[in-house]
Write an enzyme that holds these catalytic residues in place. Structure first.
Site, mmCIF file in Angstrom:
data_model
loop_
_atom_site.group_PDB
_atom_site.id
_atom_site.type_symbol
_atom_site.label_atom_id
_atom_site.label_comp_id
_atom_site.label_asym_id
_atom_site.label_seq_id
_atom_site.Cartn_x
_atom_site.Cartn_y
_atom_site.Cartn_z
ATOM 1 N N GLY A 62 0.807 -1.209 0.000
ATOM 2 C CA GLY A 62 0.000 0.000 0.000
ATOM 3 C C GLY A 62 0.845 1.265 0.000
ATOM 4 N N THR A 63 2.009 1.206 0.644
ATOM 5 C CA THR A 63 2.904 2.362 0.668
ATOM 6 C C THR A 63 3.333 2.736 -0.745
ATOM 7 O OG1 THR A 63 3.727 1.870 2.892
ATOM 8 C CG2 THR A 63 5.154 3.192 1.459
ATOM 9 N N THR B 176 8.868 -8.017 -12.846
ATOM 10 C CA THR B 176 8.098 -9.231 -13.109
ATOM 11 C C THR B 176 6.966 -9.376 -12.112
ATOM 12 O OG1 THR B 176 10.075 -10.322 -13.981
ATOM 13 C CG2 THR B 176 8.230 -11.739 -13.341
ATOM 14 N N ASN C 289 -7.180 4.119 10.111
ATOM 15 C CA ASN C 289 -6.761 2.817 10.611
ATOM 16 C C ASN C 289 -6.749 2.723 12.132
ATOM 17 O OD1 ASN C 289 -4.721 4.744 9.668
ATOM 18 N ND2 ASN C 289 -3.250 3.451 10.724
ATOM 19 N N GLN D 73 -8.094 0.387 4.693
ATOM 20 C CA GLN D 73 -8.870 -0.133 5.815
ATOM 21 C C GLN D 73 -10.350 -0.328 5.497
ATOM 22 O OE1 GLN D 73 -8.009 -1.383 8.606
ATOM 23 N NE2 GLN D 73 -5.851 -0.841 8.663
ATOM 24 N N CYS E 229 1.408 -0.369 11.855
ATOM 25 C CA CYS E 229 2.422 0.067 10.894
ATOM 26 C C CYS E 229 3.438 1.020 11.509
ATOM 27 C CB CYS E 229 1.757 0.753 9.698
ATOM 28 S SG CYS E 229 0.641 -0.315 8.773
ATOM 29 N N GLY F 52 -3.948 -5.821 -0.080
ATOM 30 C CA GLY F 52 -4.401 -7.198 0.036
ATOM 31 C C GLY F 52 -4.437 -7.762 1.440
ATOM 32 N N HIS F 53 -3.423 -7.504 2.257
ATOM 33 C CA HIS F 53 -3.371 -8.175 3.556
ATOM 34 C C HIS F 53 -4.386 -7.630 4.555
ATOM 35 C CE1 HIS F 53 -1.164 -5.364 6.358
ATOM 36 N NE2 HIS F 53 -0.795 -4.810 5.220
#
Length: 528
Positions: free
Chosen positions: A186-187, A375, A275, A303, A473, A328-329
Site C-alpha cells: 500500500g505504501t 516481473t 486505521n 482499511q 504500521c 491485500g493483507h
C-alpha cells in the site's frame, strides 16, 4: 470441517512446504475426477477457485464481474481435502522448532484485524498452482506464460468487482482493467498516486509557471502519505495543507474545500477510513467538488475494503474518485500485494498530460503497461484477486459476503464495548472516534481506558489477546498516537487507548473472553 483459528492459517516455511506437497497429491485427485482437466481446457489454467471446488453442488456462492465461478459458503462444510491439507500443514509446522510458540497462538484471541488479517484458506489454495505447476513468467510468449498471464487478467476482473459491483457493461469493465496497477504494498501505491499527480502536471505548459505544486490532505493520514509528502516538501517540490480533523477524527467538507488553491492545487488525497479511530472521511463530497474543478482526487481505502462499500457509484464513494489504494493483507490476501486504481484518462484531462512509461517510479521491463516495471508476483496477484472475489460473492441467501461480514462485525464491536463498560464503568471507558455507526468502520473500536498505561497493559495481555495501542504500521516508537493528538483525546485516556479490531472469523466467545482479560488487567493496574 474443523474451524481454523487465525494462527492455524498462518503459513510458515515448514507448513508451506507441506502444502506444496499436498497440492500435488490433491491435483492428482482432481485429475482422477476430471475437474482439473476440464478447468485447464476451458480457462488455460487461470480460474481462481478450482482448488476449492469439488462439484457444482458443493457451493452456494456466486460472483459478479469475474470468471471465477464458485466459493464454498463459510456456513457450510468446505472441501474436506483443503481442510485436511491445512490441518496436515499445521501438524508439520508444529513438529518444527516453533512448536511451543505456535501452540500458544491457538489460545491467543486475535483482535488486530486492522493490523493484518489471516490469509483465507481458499486464497492459499488458489495460490498454490502458481507456486508449483504454473510457475512461468507472464511475459513469456510460450506455453508456460499463458496460464500466469490469464490469471493476472482474471485477478483484475475480481478487483474491479469491488469498484464496479453494479456494472453490467462488459465494455466499461474491459476499459477499466487497465486502471488497475498491481504494486508490492500500500505504501508503494500511495507514493505512486502522489508521484503520478505531480508528474502529469509537470509535463503541462499550463503548470510550469508554478514554483511549487499544492496538495491538500488531512492531519490523520497514514505515514505512507505523510512521509512522502514531507520528503517532497523538504526538497521544495510541493507545498502541503494538512486539514485538521474534529474531535471524532473526521475532517469537515468545507475545511477541505477551503484549503484548495485554484490554479495551484494539483491533488487532494484523503483516506477513506482511519486505521486507528475507524473514522470515515467525507470522500464522496470532497471528490465531487474536485471533479467539478478538475482537481485530481486520491483516497487510501486500505482499511475500508471488506467493511464498507468502495463502489465507484452513488452507493459507495461515487465515480468522482480518480485514484484508489487497495491493500491485500487487510482483507485475506498475503502481505506484499496491493494495487493503485487510476481512472483511465484522468491524468490527461484538462490541462494535464498523460504519462509515458518513463514518467513512472519503477522503470524496467514495461510490465503493467509500463506503469510499474518488474516481473509480476503472480501467486500474490492471484491471491489478491481471490480475496476480492470472496468479498463480492453472494451467500446462499443472495447477500453479498462483505455486507454480511460487516453486519456481524458491527454487532461484535458493540458487544465488546458494552462488556468493557459493564466491567469497568463508563467513567473509565471512553470510545474514541464517531459514535454514529454510519461514520465509522463496523469492526474498529478505539477505546481509551482512564489512568491506564496501554504499553503496560499490552505487555501483560499480549499472549492472551492480540491487539494494539495504535496502528501496527507505526506503533513501535512509544510516542502518543498522532491521530489521538489530532482528535484532542484527553491525555489520561489517550495514554490508555487500545485499538481493538474484529474480523470475519471473530466469535462472540472471543469478544467475551477478550473483554474479561482486559477488564481484569485494567482493574489490577488501577488498584496499584
Amino acid at each position: 470441517m474443523v474451524k481454523s483459528s487465525p494462527a492455524a492459517l498462518t503459513i510458515s516455511a515448514a507448513a508451506a512446504a507441506s502444502l506444496i506437497s499436498i497440492y500435488y497429491c490433491y491435483s492428482k485427485k482432481l485429475y482422477r475426477k476430471g475437474s482439473l482437466d476440464k478447468y485447464m481446457k476451458s480457462n488455460g489454467g487461470a480460474d481462481l477457485d478450482i482448488i476449492n471446488q469439488q462439484s457444482s453442488d458443493d457451493s452456494d456462492l456466486s460472483f459478479e464481474n469475474s470468471q471465477a465461478s464458485q466459493f464454498q459458503d463459510e456456513d457450510e462444510d468446505e472441501d474436506d481435502d483443503i481442510s485436511f491439507s491445512l490441518v496436515t500443514a499445521n501438524k508439520a509446522h508444529k513438529n518444527s522448532a516453533e512448536h511451543q510458540e505456535h501452540e500458544h497462538e491457538d489460545s491467543c484471541i486475535y483482535l488486530d484485524y486492522n493490523g493484518t488479517t489471516p490469509i483465507d484458506q481458499r486464497v492459499v489454495a488458489a495460490m498454490m498452482p502458481y507456486l508449483t505447476t504454473h510457475f512461468g513468467n507472464p511475459s513469456s510468449s510460450h506455453y508456460y506464460g499463458s496460464a500466469p498471464k490469464q490469471a493476472i487478467v482474471n485477478a483484475r476482473k475480481s478487483v474491479l468487482g469491488l469498484l464496479h459491483p453494479h456494472s453490467s457493461s462488459k465494455l466499461k469493465l474491459t476499459e477499466e482493467r487497465d486502471g488497475i496497477i498491481f504494486t508490492g504494498c500500500g505504501t508503494e501505491a500511495d507514493n505512486l498516486a502522489i508521484h503520478a499527480a505531480i508528474q502529469c502536471h509537470a509535463k503541462s505548459d499550463s503548470y510550469r509557471k508554478i514554483s511549487k505544486y499544492h496538495i491538500v490532505t488531512s492531519n490523520v493520514e497514514h505515514p505512507a502519505i505523510v512521509q512522502y509528502l514531507k520528503a517532497l516538501e523538504k526538497r521544495g517540490t510541493i507545498d502541503v495543507t494538512y486539514v485538521p480533523v474534529n474531535s471524532e477524527g473526521c475532517v469537515e467538507v468545507d475545511d477541505m474545500i477551503q484549503a484548495i488553491r485554484p490554479g495551484e492545487t494539483v491533488l487532494v488525497t484523503l483516506m477513506l477510513a482511519n486505521n486507528e479511530s475507524g473514522a470515515l472521511q467525507p470522500v464522496k463530497q470532497v471528490a465531487q467538488h474536485c471533479r467539478m474543478h478538475n482537481i485530481l482526487f486520491h483516497t487510501d481505502a486500505a482499511q475500508a475494503v471488506g467493511k464498507i462499500s468502495i463502489a465507484l457509484d452513488e452507493t459507495g464513494i461515487s465515480d468522482c474518485v480518480d485514484m484508489i489504494t487497495i491493500v491485500g493483507h487487510k482483507f485475506g490476501a498475503p502481505k506484499g500485494i496491493a494495487c493503485l486504481y487510476v481512472r483511465p484518462g484522468c491524468l490527461g484531462e484538462g490541462d494535464r498530460c498523460e504519462l509515458d512509461s518513463s514518467d513512472y517510479m519503477l522503470l524496467g521491463g514495461g510490465q503493467e503497461k509500463g506503469k510499474r516495471a518488474g516481473t509480476e508476483n503472480v501467486p500474490y496477484i492471484v491471491a489478491f484477486g481471490t480475496a476480492a472475489a470472496i468479498l463480492t460473492a453472494k451467500t446462499k441467501h443472495r447477500q453479498i459476503r462483505w455486507i454480511k461480514n460487516a453486519h456481524r462485525m458491527e454487532a461484535l464491536r458493540m458487544r465488546l464495548l458494552q462488556n468493557l463498560i459493564e466491567g469497568l464503568g463508563d467513567d473509565v471507558v471512553r470510545p474514541n472516534g464517531p459514535s454514529e455507526a454510519s461514520k465509522r468502520l463496523p469492526n474498529t473500536l478505539s477505546v481509551g481506558l482512564k489512568n491506564v498505561q496501554s504499553g503496560e497493559l499490552l505487555q501483560e495481555i499480549q499472549m492472551l489477546v492480540a491487539c494494539s495501542a495504535g496502528s501496527a504500521c507505526h506503533s513501535s516508537g512509544g510516542k502518543l498516537s498522532a491521530v489521538l493528538e489530532a482528535m484532542n483525546v484527553p491525555l489520561n485516556y489517550a495514554r490508555g487507548t487500545l485499538r481493538l479490531s474484529v474480523g470475519p472469523s471473530t466469535t462472540q466467545d472471543d469478544v467475551d473472553m477478550a473483554a474479561k482479560i482486559i477488564i481484569e488487567e485494567v482493574k489490577r493496574q488501577l488498584l496499584k
